[in-house]
Design an enzyme around this catalytic site. Structure first.
Site, short mmCIF file in Angstrom:
data_model
loop_
_atom_site.label_atom_id
_atom_site.label_comp_id
_atom_site.label_asym_id
_atom_site.label_seq_id
_atom_site.Cartn_x
_atom_site.Cartn_y
_atom_site.Cartn_z
N TYR A 17 17.56 18.49 26.95
CA TYR A 17 16.31 19.25 27.13
C TYR A 17 16.68 20.67 27.57
CZ TYR A 17 11.36 20.01 27.94
OH TYR A 17 10.09 20.50 27.89
N LYS A 72 2.75 0.53 5.94
CA LYS A 72 3.49 1.47 5.09
C LYS A 72 4.68 2.05 5.85
CE LYS A 72 3.00 3.82 1.09
NZ LYS A 72 2.38 3.42 -0.16
N ASP A 115 -4.51 6.05 0.06
CA ASP A 115 -5.85 5.45 0.13
C ASP A 115 -6.95 6.48 0.33
OD1 ASP A 115 -4.59 3.06 -0.22
OD2 ASP A 115 -4.71 2.43 1.86
N ASP A 140 -0.89 6.11 -4.30
CA ASP A 140 -1.81 5.33 -5.12
C ASP A 140 -1.80 5.82 -6.57
OD1 ASP A 140 -3.04 3.75 -2.88
OD2 ASP A 140 -3.55 5.77 -2.23
N GLY A 174 -9.56 5.90 -12.22
CA GLY A 174 -9.44 6.38 -10.86
C GLY A 174 -8.06 6.96 -10.65
N ALA A 175 -7.61 6.99 -9.40
CA ALA A 175 -6.33 7.60 -9.07
C ALA A 175 -5.19 6.98 -9.86
CB ALA A 175 -6.07 7.47 -7.57
N ASN A 294 4.54 -3.58 -7.79
CA ASN A 294 4.42 -3.29 -6.37
C ASN A 294 4.98 -1.91 -6.07
OD1 ASN A 294 4.68 -3.25 -3.52
ND2 ASN A 294 4.87 -5.48 -3.46
N ASN A 295 4.17 -1.06 -5.44
CA ASN A 295 4.59 0.31 -5.15
C ASN A 295 5.81 0.40 -4.24
OD1 ASN A 295 2.22 0.80 -6.51
ND2 ASN A 295 1.52 2.39 -5.10
#
Length: 364
Positions: A17, A72, A115, A140, A174-175, A294-295
């Site tokens: 520090y 996530k 999302d 997404d 959509g997306a 699967n992402n």
């Protein structure tokens, strides 16, 4: 967060520090690029949501979306060693989201948008990409598109086809549907037809939003009009990302030896047992069926590679390279029931990271 150096004496404290950190501050003030070397930004991603399009749950708000963002973060760490912080914003206004993320960005090495409902997600990502000098990635959209393209590359190998000879029908604009269509176009798929809740998207259709207007310029070259059944006549591939359902009668017009990716989760657009009546290869978004799209196959390695390369954004070449790397990970196991690797395969994120980093470096 835990310290990698001991903090047990006054000397330790003076280094970790004050006054020790002052030297690092001075160095970064003189050369801001040193922040990636001397701080945690080189390995830290913000996972940002407004809670408007969470899984299959829809608009559940920022507090209820936090468990998904925490999940996530766990996947980022487990699969790629990337640290991340969930940030759930109590606003749905694009201007406020862009301003907030822009002000937070100096603390991070990348932004994972998550999302956020369409069409706002397109504008938010575009504006952040133009403003920030760190990677911005709406999972997404692009994560789904990358894994879908990887699966399709392997599916055409199994069925002895070529991407350029395909007519692919994407159900959902959509997306995910928009990003998949763009990815397929960039990869050289012969013909793409997109359907939304009102039927086939074509350039002459009224009341298209700007995103769909742009989509109409790169899809449906034959000018088809009508419903999903019309779109599917003669098509070799169906990709569902709508959350709706497709009547079995519409599948009867598809080409022989078809490919069906019904990716809505938890309820696919076409039940797998029905899809198998018309297709030789079937994929879903579910973990209890073969060929799960699967992402997690994409986003950990993409950010690992982008952070390691000190990339300032995610290019189209990086996305295509990620898809190729995922497809190649299947190797000799390639079969109708094995067109994507397991999400638990540790080799995947490493291969994706290396491919993404190489794609960034090759652009120079």
């Amino acid at each position: 967060m835990s310290s990698r150096v001991p903090l047990s004496t006054k000397e330790d404290l003076s280094i970790a520090y004050t006054p020790g950190v002052a030297e690092v501050c001075r160095a970064i003030a003189a050369d801001e690029t040193l922040a990636a070397e001397y701080t945690w930004t080189s390995n830290l991603v913000a996972v940002v949501t407004d809670g408007t399009a969470v899984l299959g749950l829809g608009d559940i708000g920022p507090k209820a979306s936090l468990p998904v963002m925490e999940g996530k973060a766990a996947l980022f760490r487990a699969f790629a060693g990337v640290n991340s912080v969930p940030i759930c914003l109590d606003t749905t206004d694009p201007d406020e989201i862009v301003e907030t993320v822009t002000r937070l960005a100096p603390s991070f090495g990348g932004i994972n948008l998550e999302d956020i409902s369409a069409p706002r997600c397109f504008e938010i990502e575009r504006r952040l990409e133009s403003t920030l000098d760190i990677p911005v990635f709406h999972d997404d959209q692009h994560g789904t598109a990358i894994v879908t393209l990887a699966a399709l590359r392997n599916a055409v190998r199994v069925t002895d086809r070529k991407l350029g000879d395909l007519r692919v029908v994407v159900m959902g604009a959509g997306a995910a549907g928009v990003a998949i269509s763009r990815a397929l176009h960039a990869a050289g798929v012969g013909e793409i037809v997109v359907c939304d809740s009102r039927g086939i998207i074509h350039s002459g259709r009224e009341h298209l939003n700007p995103v769909k207007e742009e989509l109409a310029t790169i899809t449906n070259p034959s000018g088809l009009r009508g419903d999903i059944a019309t779109a599917l006549r003669g098509a070799q591939v169906l990709i569902g990302v709508s959350g709706g359902s497709i009547d079995e009668s519409a599948l009867e017009g598809m080409a022989d030896d078809a490919i069906i990716f019904a990716l809505a989760n938890p309820t696919p657009e076409v039940a797998p047992e029905v899809a198998h009546r018309y297709a030789s290869i079937v994929a879903t978004g579910r973990s209890d069926h073969p060929n799960q799209i699967n992402n997690v196959l994409a986003f950990p390695g993409i950010f690992r590679g982008a952070l390691d390369a000190r990339a300032t954004h995610i290019t189209e070449a990086m996305k295509l390279a990620a898809a190729d790397a995922i497809a190649d990970c299947v190797g000799a196991d390639l079969a109708p029931g094995k067109i994507v690797p397991s999400p638990l395969d540790p080799k995947v994120s490493i291969a994706v990271a290396e491919a993404v980093k190489a794609a960034w470096e090759a652009r120079k």
